[in-house]
Scaffold this motif. Structure first.
Motif, PDB file in Angstrom:
ATOM      1  N   ILE A 280      55.874  44.574  41.718  1.00 48.15           N
ATOM      2  CA  ILE A 280      55.116  44.056  40.572  1.00 48.15           C
ATOM      3  C   ILE A 280      53.605  44.074  40.834  1.00 48.15           C
ATOM      4  CG2 ILE A 280      57.049  42.628  39.813  1.00 48.15           C
ATOM      5  CD1 ILE A 280      55.579  40.183  40.865  1.00 48.15           C
ATOM      6  N   GLY A 281      53.217  44.624  41.980  1.00 45.37           N
ATOM      7  CA  GLY A 281      51.798  44.873  42.196  1.00 45.37           C
ATOM      8  C   GLY A 281      51.095  43.964  43.174  1.00 45.37           C
TER       9      GLY A 281
ATOM     10  N   HIS B  78      62.272  55.058  39.791  1.00 44.13           N
ATOM     11  CA  HIS B  78      61.417  54.633  40.913  1.00 44.13           C
ATOM     12  C   HIS B  78      60.212  55.563  41.057  1.00 44.13           C
ATOM     13  CE1 HIS B  78      65.240  52.656  42.774  1.00 44.13           C
ATOM     14  NE2 HIS B  78      64.707  51.931  41.817  1.00 44.13           N
ATOM     15  N   LEU B  83      57.078  53.586  42.680  1.00 48.40           N
ATOM     16  CA  LEU B  83      57.650  52.872  43.830  1.00 48.40           C
ATOM     17  C   LEU B  83      57.942  53.833  44.971  1.00 48.40           C
ATOM     18  CD1 LEU B  83      60.170  50.457  42.040  1.00 48.40           C
ATOM     19  CD2 LEU B  83      58.091  49.813  43.263  1.00 48.40           C
ATOM     20  N   GLU B  84      58.244  55.071  44.628  1.00 43.50           N
ATOM     21  CA  GLU B  84      58.505  56.099  45.631  1.00 43.50           C
ATOM     22  C   GLU B  84      57.733  57.355  45.254  1.00 43.50           C
ATOM     23  OE1 GLU B  84      62.683  55.977  47.557  1.00 43.50           O
ATOM     24  OE2 GLU B  84      63.018  55.726  45.409  1.00 43.50           O
ATOM     25  N   THR B 107      50.096  50.504  44.723  1.00 45.53           N
ATOM     26  CA  THR B 107      50.457  49.122  44.372  1.00 45.53           C
ATOM     27  C   THR B 107      49.521  48.594  43.289  1.00 45.53           C
ATOM     28  OG1 THR B 107      51.230  48.775  46.638  1.00 45.53           O
ATOM     29  CG2 THR B 107      50.851  46.812  45.327  1.00 45.53           C
ATOM     30  N   ARG B 110      50.400  50.119  39.962  1.00 47.62           N
ATOM     31  CA  ARG B 110      51.559  49.444  39.369  1.00 47.62           C
ATOM     32  C   ARG B 110      51.149  48.114  38.736  1.00 47.62           C
ATOM     33  NH1 ARG B 110      54.327  51.087  43.988  1.00 47.62           N
ATOM     34  NH2 ARG B 110      54.139  49.032  44.967  1.00 47.62           N
ATOM     35  N   LEU B 111      50.279  47.405  39.462  1.00 44.08           N
ATOM     36  CA  LEU B 111      49.837  46.102  38.972  1.00 44.08           C
ATOM     37  C   LEU B 111      49.169  46.239  37.603  1.00 44.08           C
ATOM     38  CD1 LEU B 111      49.294  43.047  39.616  1.00 44.08           C
ATOM     39  CD2 LEU B 111      47.096  43.777  40.538  1.00 44.08           C
ATOM     40  N   ILE B 116      57.825  46.321  35.448  1.00 44.51           N
ATOM     41  CA  ILE B 116      59.178  46.744  35.829  1.00 44.51           C
ATOM     42  C   ILE B 116      60.180  45.630  35.530  1.00 44.51           C
ATOM     43  CG2 ILE B 116      60.627  47.640  37.699  1.00 44.51           C
ATOM     44  CD1 ILE B 116      58.096  48.490  39.160  1.00 44.51           C
ATOM     45  N   PHE B 118      64.062  44.762  36.328  1.00 45.98           N
ATOM     46  CA  PHE B 118      65.177  45.185  37.181  1.00 45.98           C
ATOM     47  C   PHE B 118      66.516  44.711  36.611  1.00 45.98           C
ATOM     48  CE2 PHE B 118      61.499  44.619  39.949  1.00 45.98           C
ATOM     49  CZ  PHE B 118      61.442  45.844  40.575  1.00 45.98           C
ATOM     50  N   HIS B 122      65.396  40.009  39.836  1.00 49.90           N
ATOM     51  CA  HIS B 122      64.482  39.870  40.979  1.00 49.90           C
ATOM     52  C   HIS B 122      63.328  38.910  40.697  1.00 49.90           C
ATOM     53  CE1 HIS B 122      66.638  42.567  43.436  1.00 49.90           C
ATOM     54  NE2 HIS B 122      66.343  43.666  42.775  1.00 49.90           N
ATOM     55  N   LEU B 124      61.438  35.384  41.715  1.00 50.02           N
ATOM     56  CA  LEU B 124      61.316  34.637  42.975  1.00 50.02           C
ATOM     57  C   LEU B 124      61.917  33.244  42.786  1.00 50.02           C
ATOM     58  CD1 LEU B 124      57.785  35.710  44.207  1.00 50.02           C
ATOM     59  CD2 LEU B 124      59.988  36.824  44.478  1.00 50.02           C
ATOM     60  N   PRO B 125      62.959  32.931  43.536  1.00 52.57           N
ATOM     61  CA  PRO B 125      63.738  31.715  43.259  1.00 52.57           C
ATOM     62  C   PRO B 125      62.971  30.413  43.438  1.00 52.57           C
ATOM     63  CG  PRO B 125      64.433  32.738  45.324  1.00 52.57           C
ATOM     64  CD  PRO B 125      63.489  33.694  44.675  1.00 52.57           C
ATOM     65  N   LEU B 135      52.646  35.469  38.257  1.00 51.11           N
ATOM     66  CA  LEU B 135      52.374  35.950  39.623  1.00 51.11           C
ATOM     67  C   LEU B 135      51.465  37.187  39.689  1.00 51.11           C
ATOM     68  CD1 LEU B 135      52.962  35.258  42.550  1.00 51.11           C
ATOM     69  CD2 LEU B 135      55.047  36.607  42.418  1.00 51.11           C
ATOM     70  N   PRO B 136      51.724  38.225  38.883  1.00 56.33           N
ATOM     71  CA  PRO B 136      50.828  39.396  38.973  1.00 56.33           C
ATOM     72  C   PRO B 136      49.369  39.076  38.622  1.00 56.33           C
ATOM     73  CG  PRO B 136      52.861  39.964  37.821  1.00 56.33           C
ATOM     74  CD  PRO B 136      52.849  38.478  37.967  1.00 56.33           C
ATOM     75  N   GLU B 139      47.141  38.170  41.558  1.00 52.30           N
ATOM     76  CA  GLU B 139      46.584  39.323  42.280  1.00 52.30           C
ATOM     77  C   GLU B 139      45.361  39.874  41.552  1.00 52.30           C
ATOM     78  OE1 GLU B 139      47.904  40.347  45.139  1.00 52.30           O
ATOM     79  OE2 GLU B 139      46.527  42.034  45.446  1.00 52.30           O
ATOM     80  N   ARG B 183      57.372  38.840  32.586  1.00 52.86           N
ATOM     81  CA  ARG B 183      56.588  39.172  33.788  1.00 52.86           C
ATOM     82  C   ARG B 183      56.099  40.616  33.726  1.00 52.86           C
ATOM     83  NH1 ARG B 183      59.625  38.900  39.445  1.00 52.86           N
ATOM     84  NH2 ARG B 183      60.624  40.744  38.565  1.00 52.86           N
TER      85      ARG B 183
END
Lengths: 368, 253
Positions: A280-281, B78, B83-84, B107, B110-111, B116, B118, B122, B124-125, B135-136, B139, B183
């Motif tokens: 997610i970056g 991906h 991602l790849e 990275t 992507r931000l 993405i 999934f 995915h 974050l618990p 969260l993004p 950053e 997200r």
């Protein structure tokens, strides 16, 4: 995370307890009267314990100087202290006991936790009067020798002593078997009478101004207040320092290895989360920072919990030993020990960081 | 739905994402095996996950990737998400070839440009729904107040205004997937990648998620992979993959 907190907490709790115990032991080994405010000790005295004073510098002409000290305005009580470990025999019992010679006076109530009042005042034998043969036994000494008030005992082969009193009250010396005798009589037994020697003086006063005058009594002497003596002994005594240092190093090593291992495993287990963050970056740098913050907060939390556990452990040790041995306290309980514990936990966290940063960098990235 | 149209026929602005003749080959085996191969003792076991696939997605378009398990859908996703990197061929996101970028810059790309979603969410618990969505933005250096407002707005948009402070463990699968969609949109990316977005959901919840993705595609490109026809029905074009190669396309002009 809970494992980390628990692991650090255990290491810090042990550190706090051992350090408290070390400092406690270091500060409880001085022979002192519970009401005494100053000690006069030979210069350089701090590096030894009066309990093992054999061969250490001593003061001379102590009776004369004691009279001088008593004459100082503001001095409530004073006595020289001579300590010897001597064999005391009673019937079939024969034990080594810490024998303390003092000059009894109305102001000198308890020395080393033993009541000095049963001794005839002013050390009559020194002034040419008859040998008193008075000996006051602590509860521990009485129990070891199976001697009670009125019994005759032999001190270092001298048969002319009779138990004047047995003092069961707990004091600073706790269960150390102790006996008080007249100073001049102990000097006679040990050969210290030639120069009228003693190890130290204890002086009771409410006037801090007398400290200056006390310093003039002997040229090579130090006058220490209760706090100064405690600090001096804590700093000068090698054994507690070694104990505390060992506890520090062991806690540091065990704590760091624990945090490195468990957090390292957590990082590997959280690979998916790290990969998600990358996806997610979130940069690797941010993930590393997150790992660092998490590690430090975990270790500090462990430090706080450990410090509280350690302080509680000290209370438990003191309580437990107090019940068994009738000692007030063995380990030192002080809030600063808690601060020390948290500080060491923080160091553990900082030491763990480099490895965890490398781990995070290695695991980060990829597809979740 | 038009079937078996030709290649992508867009003539307007350049695509948000373009994969041109991309292949992806994985070398499998242990390190010892690799050493053995280096010494020429054994041939390298290679797995071709993608073989010369091409696909583009434009703003306002939903492109579906279909095919059975192991056909290369996820691998292509991906690559499209950055991602790849492809073994050969090229992938460009907003005209930036991903192969030319360092890991750090990919990275960052992507931000800023890719959201993405999934199959397994995915999230974050340890974070609340709002914190997961925001969260993004951390950053990107967005202030806390703006992060909270933006995340709350997006959670309201996907119908989770009453779940803002819940953690993933307290949310249903459909709710978690909608948090994941929020997200994915929080940085307002030009491209949204969704891998089996309804794979873990029941039909009704899946429909709700699909309608969110349809709404999302109004002003951005969406590429989603699924082997579920109902999911693929929201796509403007569908690229069919088999054994790593594009075998069919349908939809579009």
């Amino acid at each position: 995370m809970q494992f980390n907190v628990l692991g650090v907490a255990v290491a810090i709790a042990l550190l706090v307890m051992v350090t408290g115990l070390g400092i406690g032991l270091a500060t409880e080994t001085t022979v002192y009267d519970d009401d005494i405010d100053y000690w006069i000790v030979p210069a350089g005295e701090g590096d030894r314990s009066p309990l093992v004073a054999t061969g250490s510098p001593q003061f001379g002409d102590v009776h004369e100087r004691n009279a001088e000290i008593a004459a100082i305005e503001g001095v409530d009580s004073t006595t020289p202290i001579l300590t010897e470990v001597a064999r005391i025999e009673h019937g079939s019992h024969s034990e080594f006991i810490l024998v303390i010679g003092v000059i009894g006076s109305p102001g000198v109530d308890r020395v080393a936790g033993v009541d000095a009042q049963p001794l005839t005042a002013d050390d009559p034998y020194y002034h040419g009067e008859d040998w008193t043969g008075e000996i006051v036994l602590s509860g521990g000494a009485s129990s070891l020798l199976s001697a009670s008030s009125g019994d005759s005992v032999t001190v270092s082969g001298n048969e002319s002593f009779a138990v004047t009193a047995v003092d069961d009250g707990g004091g600073s010396m706790g269960e150390v078997p102790t006996a008080l005798v007249q100073l001049s009589e102990l000097q006679t037994l040990t050969g210290a009478d030639g120069s009228d020697q003693a190890d130290q003086f204890v002086v009771g006063t409410n006037d801090p101004a007398v400290a200056e005058e006390l310093e003039t009594v002997y040229e090579s002497s130090s006058v220490l207040s209760r706090g100064e003596l405690t600090a001096s002994q804590t700093l000068d005594s090698d054994l507690p320092l070694a104990l505390a240092l060992t506890a520090f190093i062991i806690s540091l090593v065990i704590g760091t290895l624990f945090v490195v291992t468990t957090t390292g495993l957590e990082i590997v287990a959280d690979k998916t989360q790290l990969a998600t963050m990358s996806a997610i970056g979130l940069s690797t740098r941010s993930q590393v920072t997150l790992t660092g913050v998490q590690t430090l907060s975990t270790t500090v939390l462990g430090g706080i919990v450990g410090s509280l556990l350690g302080l509680a452990g000290i209370l438990a040790i003191n309580e437990g030993i107090g019940r068994v041995l009738t000692v007030d306290s063995v380990a030192l309980f002080h809030p600063l020990l808690g601060v020390y514990g948290v500080a060491v936990a923080l160091i553990i966290g900082l030491l763990s960081l480099p490895y965890l940063f490398v781990m995070t960098r290695r695991v980060s990235g990829g597809v979740p | 739905m038009a079937v078996r149209s030709g290649q992508e026929a867009h003539t307007g602005p350049p695509p948000v994402v373009r994969a041109t003749d991309v292949s992806k080959i994985y070398i499998r085996g242990s390190k010892r095996g690799r050493l053995s191969r280096l010494l020429g003792r054994s041939p390298a076991p290679r797995v071709t996950a993608l073989d010369g696939a091409s696909v583009t997605a434009h703003r306002g378009e939903i492109v579906g990737l279909s095919g059975p398990s192991g056909s290369g859908k996820s691998t292509l996703l991906h690559l499209l998400a950055g991602l790849e990197l492809p073994t050969s061929g090229a992938v460009s996101i907003q005209n930036t070839p991903t192969s030319s970028l360092s890991e750090r810059k990919r990275t960052r790309l992507r931000l800023e440009s890719v959201g993405i979603v999934f199959q397994q969410f995915h999230l974050l618990p340890s974070l609340t729904a709002r914190a997961n969505v925001a969260l993004p933005l951390v950053e990107l250096g967005v202030s806390k107040r703006k992060r909270r407002r933006r995340a709350t707005d997006l959670l309201e948009r996907v119908g989770l205004e009453d779940r803002v402070t819940h953690r993933p463990g307290e949310l249903s699968g459909g709710e978690q997937q909608r948090v994941a969609i929020a997200r994915a949109l929080v940085t307002d990316p030009a491209l949204v990648i969704a891998d089996e977005p309804t794979g873990e959901l029941d039909t009704k919840t899946g429909q709700r998620v699909l309608s969110e993705l349809t709404a999302v595609a109004e002003d951005r490109a969406v590429v989603l992979a699924s082997h579920n026809d109902q999911t693929l029905a929201i796509a403007d074009r569908v690229v069919c993959l088999r054994d790593g190669a594009v075998v069919d396309r349908y939809g579009g002009d």
